[in-house]
Motif scaffolding. Structure first.
Motif, PDB file in Angstrom:
ATOM      1  N   TYR A 154      -9.015   4.546  -2.347  1.00 43.63           N
ATOM      2  CA  TYR A 154      -7.667   4.885  -1.853  1.00 43.63           C
ATOM      3  C   TYR A 154      -7.293   6.254  -2.372  1.00 43.63           C
ATOM      4  O   TYR A 154      -7.921   6.777  -3.291  1.00 43.63           O
ATOM      5  CB  TYR A 154      -6.642   3.824  -2.266  1.00 43.63           C
ATOM      6  CG  TYR A 154      -6.394   3.706  -3.739  1.00 43.63           C
ATOM      7  CD1 TYR A 154      -5.385   4.439  -4.353  1.00 43.63           C
ATOM      8  CD2 TYR A 154      -7.164   2.857  -4.522  1.00 43.63           C
ATOM      9  CE1 TYR A 154      -5.155   4.336  -5.712  1.00 43.63           C
ATOM     10  CE2 TYR A 154      -6.940   2.740  -5.877  1.00 43.63           C
ATOM     11  CZ  TYR A 154      -5.928   3.476  -6.466  1.00 43.63           C
ATOM     12  OH  TYR A 154      -5.703   3.370  -7.807  1.00 43.63           O
ATOM     13  N   VAL A 173      -5.919   3.765   2.367  1.00 44.15           N
ATOM     14  CA  VAL A 173      -6.702   2.729   1.700  1.00 44.15           C
ATOM     15  C   VAL A 173      -7.824   2.309   2.631  1.00 44.15           C
ATOM     16  O   VAL A 173      -7.599   2.045   3.808  1.00 44.15           O
ATOM     17  CB  VAL A 173      -5.827   1.504   1.352  1.00 44.15           C
ATOM     18  CG1 VAL A 173      -6.670   0.394   0.738  1.00 44.15           C
ATOM     19  CG2 VAL A 173      -4.694   1.893   0.418  1.00 44.15           C
ATOM     20  N   ILE A 223     -10.979  -3.316  -1.928  1.00 42.22           N
ATOM     21  CA  ILE A 223     -10.611  -1.917  -1.719  1.00 42.22           C
ATOM     22  C   ILE A 223     -11.771  -1.054  -2.198  1.00 42.22           C
ATOM     23  O   ILE A 223     -12.163  -1.114  -3.362  1.00 42.22           O
ATOM     24  CB  ILE A 223      -9.314  -1.556  -2.463  1.00 42.22           C
ATOM     25  CG1 ILE A 223      -8.135  -2.312  -1.857  1.00 42.22           C
ATOM     26  CG2 ILE A 223      -9.070  -0.043  -2.411  1.00 42.22           C
ATOM     27  CD1 ILE A 223      -6.823  -2.125  -2.588  1.00 42.22           C
ATOM     28  N   TYR A 282       0.779  -1.240   0.000  1.00 40.36           N
ATOM     29  CA  TYR A 282       0.000   0.000   0.000  1.00 40.36           C
ATOM     30  C   TYR A 282       0.808   1.286   0.000  1.00 40.36           C
ATOM     31  O   TYR A 282       0.236   2.368   0.043  1.00 40.36           O
ATOM     32  CB  TYR A 282      -0.944   0.017   1.209  1.00 40.36           C
ATOM     33  CG  TYR A 282      -1.994  -1.048   1.174  1.00 40.36           C
ATOM     34  CD1 TYR A 282      -2.872  -1.158   0.107  1.00 40.36           C
ATOM     35  CD2 TYR A 282      -2.127  -1.957   2.221  1.00 40.36           C
ATOM     36  CE1 TYR A 282      -3.843  -2.135   0.072  1.00 40.36           C
ATOM     37  CE2 TYR A 282      -3.106  -2.938   2.199  1.00 40.36           C
ATOM     38  CZ  TYR A 282      -3.961  -3.016   1.111  1.00 40.36           C
ATOM     39  OH  TYR A 282      -4.925  -3.985   1.079  1.00 40.36           O
TER      40      TYR A 282
END
Length: 77
Positions: free
Chosen positions: A63, A53, A60, A47
């Motif tokens: 982000y 995120v 997900i 990440y």
């Protein structure tokens, strides 16, 4: 309902995302589990360029720039 929030200290986008999560939390009940990517090498590698995120059920949601509408739509279902 558990939302994973990946962040790191000193990240201003992360602060904004945290605020958005808390705003959505006022309308949709869920728990936030915060992860500091600097404490885990695998998370850091995964990440590093994406934080903050927001992840829910292994997906997900958003982000980078996190917004209220996207979070709300993903979490109210």
């Amino acid at each position: 309902m558990l939302v994973h929030f990946y962040t790191r200290p000193g990240c201003h986008l992360c602060d904004d995302a945290r605020m958005m999560l808390k705003l959505v939390q006022e309308d949709v009940p869920f728990q936030i589990e915060e992860h500091n990517i600097e404490e885990d090498d695998q998370l850091h590698e995964k990440y590093m360029l994406m934080i903050p995120v927001v992840e829910y059920q292994g997906e997900i949601i958003q982000y980078g720039n996190v917004d209220y509408v996207t979070l709300m739509e993903a979490l109210e279902n």
